[in-house]
Design a protein around this motif. Sequence first.
Motif, short mmCIF file in Angstrom:
data_model
loop_
_atom_site.label_atom_id
_atom_site.label_comp_id
_atom_site.label_asym_id
_atom_site.label_seq_id
_atom_site.Cartn_x
_atom_site.Cartn_y
_atom_site.Cartn_z
N CYS A 390 -11.57 -2.65 -4.65
CA CYS A 390 -10.24 -2.04 -4.80
C CYS A 390 -9.40 -2.20 -3.54
CB CYS A 390 -10.38 -0.57 -5.16
SG CYS A 390 -11.46 0.37 -4.05
N CYS A 391 -10.02 -2.15 -2.36
CA CYS A 391 -9.26 -2.12 -1.11
C CYS A 391 -8.57 -3.45 -0.77
CB CYS A 391 -10.14 -1.67 0.04
SG CYS A 391 -10.80 0.01 -0.16
N PRO A 392 -9.24 -4.60 -0.87
CA PRO A 392 -8.56 -5.84 -0.46
C PRO A 392 -7.24 -6.11 -1.18
CG PRO A 392 -10.92 -6.21 -0.56
CD PRO A 392 -10.68 -4.84 -1.13
N PRO A 393 -7.17 -6.09 -2.51
CA PRO A 393 -5.87 -6.35 -3.12
C PRO A 393 -4.88 -5.21 -2.92
CG PRO A 393 -7.50 -5.86 -4.81
CD PRO A 393 -8.25 -5.98 -3.53
N ASN A 394 -5.38 -4.01 -2.68
CA ASN A 394 -4.48 -2.90 -2.36
C ASN A 394 -3.77 -3.16 -1.03
OD1 ASN A 394 -3.42 -0.57 -3.44
ND2 ASN A 394 -5.13 0.74 -2.88
N LEU A 395 -4.53 -3.66 -0.05
CA LEU A 395 -3.93 -4.05 1.22
C LEU A 395 -2.90 -5.15 1.02
CD1 LEU A 395 -7.16 -3.97 3.36
CD2 LEU A 395 -5.04 -2.84 4.05
#
Length: 638
Positions: A390-395
């Motif tokens: 979840c975190c990489p594309p959120n960044l």
Amino acid sequence: MFPFALTTTEARSPHARWHKLPLEAVRLSGGFWAARQETNRRVTIPHGYRMLEQVGTLDNFRVAAGLKDGEYRGAMVFLDSDVYKWLEAVAYELQANPDPALRQRADEVIDLVAAAQRPDGYLNTYYQLVKPDARWSDLDFGHELYCAGHLFEAAVAYTRATGSKTLLDVATRFADLLAATFGPGKRQGTSGHPEVELALIKLYHATANAAYLDLARYFIDQRGKGVMRGLGWMKAEYHQDRVPVREEDVIEGHAVRAMYLNAGVADLYLETGEDALLLSLERQWHDMTRGKLFLTGGLGSRYEGEAFGDPYELPSDQCYCETCAAIGSVFWNWRMLQITGEARFADLIERALYNGVLSGVALDGDAFFYINPLLSRGGYARKPWYEVACCPPNLMRLLASLPQYFVSHDDSGLQVHLYGSGTVNLTLDSGQPVALSMDTEYPWRGQITLTIDQANGAAWQLRLRKPGWCEDFAVRINGQPVEAPRIEAGYLVFERAWQPGDVIALDLALEPFLVEAHPRVDAVRDSLAIQSGPVVYCVEAADHPGANMLDIRLDTRAPLRPVWRDDLAGHSLMGVEAAGAILDPGEWGSRLYRRVNSGPQPPLHPLTLRAIPYFAWANRGPNAMRVWIPRARPDGAG
């Protein structure tokens, strides 16, 4: 641009103090954040596409569409959302920097998404491939509504950027199915992971279909019934289901869920102006900032449930501080800033961005942290991707959309919340075109120059945030000092008939300083941290060969010294040097405990501490690191 029927948050909500500018109105053209955006554009977004192919997330859509044989790939039920967040990031990039090759790749992905959608509008590759007869059977953990929310956000962003309605058509067909399925007299319940609420309101902004706003309100009003299963020892509070939204007075449960829900509740307030919603958000914000917020802007004290803990429960090594929680904090605080016009919310956006968010991605842009501790004993490194990604594309989507958080507007003029080099171009409600440019080396230096590039001589107001960390500042307009400038809610207020060529010079006194925590924060008692401007610093083993980071101490008697560093994995950043010492525990031998005064105190040997920005740690290998450093005793003993 596609002609959206915009309302509230992105246009003129009567319940907002300030209003968001179109993304294309603000461009970062140099300095700190422009460099981060360039890395995101050049490295991180292409890397994200490769990983979505490599781990099979895109194949799930191909199989669901009947374009390929196979089974669902991945251990998690919510992998569709990673594709949607990547598409949203691409949309923001295309809006700012049109790129035919990137557009073609995104259109190909959108065609896959559209092909996978069922005839009735349903779309979720996990349930379509693994549990085709179990739709809506596990709202607590199934993430169907969560994935739908990210689809809606991506669709709105992509249509605005390109004019293409393919993804928006997919989104509205799915949203229509949700509206026909859930609501009074229909299926009861709400998503175990909030996100769909704010996304439905965005879709309402884009389409003017009031059914989407009604459904968002319904999902928010369903919370607090205490029917969700929770996780482990955490019960309904894990899902923000312990009490109704309007009665909540503490921030609790899963940190990311709490941030997304509160962003959606803030959006609902912007539509309705219902006081009970805003009062609840204010109570939670105060509970968070007075006892549950890490110095880095990180959120989530406990691994169990990725959750908030008790007040002042802020451990440095066992904290969670998920990257997505810091990103969610930006989303929520941005809405609170629009509602209130108070700098405290922009201060928290800035703290999160420079520290808790930016630490989540490597300086080179192709590796990520999911968890962001403030103390590491070593061995913790960023990864190219995660099983829970979840975190990489959120960044990616946050960095691509970053300019929209720098400046807002209202009937009176412009408000500058964040500082960086770039330009602003818009037409005020009065009809006059306004353009200004900003030049600064912030956050490394506190000098900020704003130049009026276009104005017609009519009076309008310019507000500049005085950061909460700043104790002293000076302002000059066209070279003349401004004595005792007006300050409202943390903003310097200047109103005049601006002329092209007018120059506003803001000089923030930016020097490194020491920070201490509330005495009830037991985990860091008698320890200090280093901060310079909005940037929190840490010390890392790579700069202190042979030293155990648990043995270092900070000498508060000597000044802190900023030092430019060109040796951080090929990147140049401002470091800070401090007088310190290293404790020699040799006298303890193999004992873990001993009677007080039964032996000599461990001696301290002088050591220069070389601190680097917290966001830059672990870019030279999985080094031991710490933010909070114990004070050296004045008698020189450990």
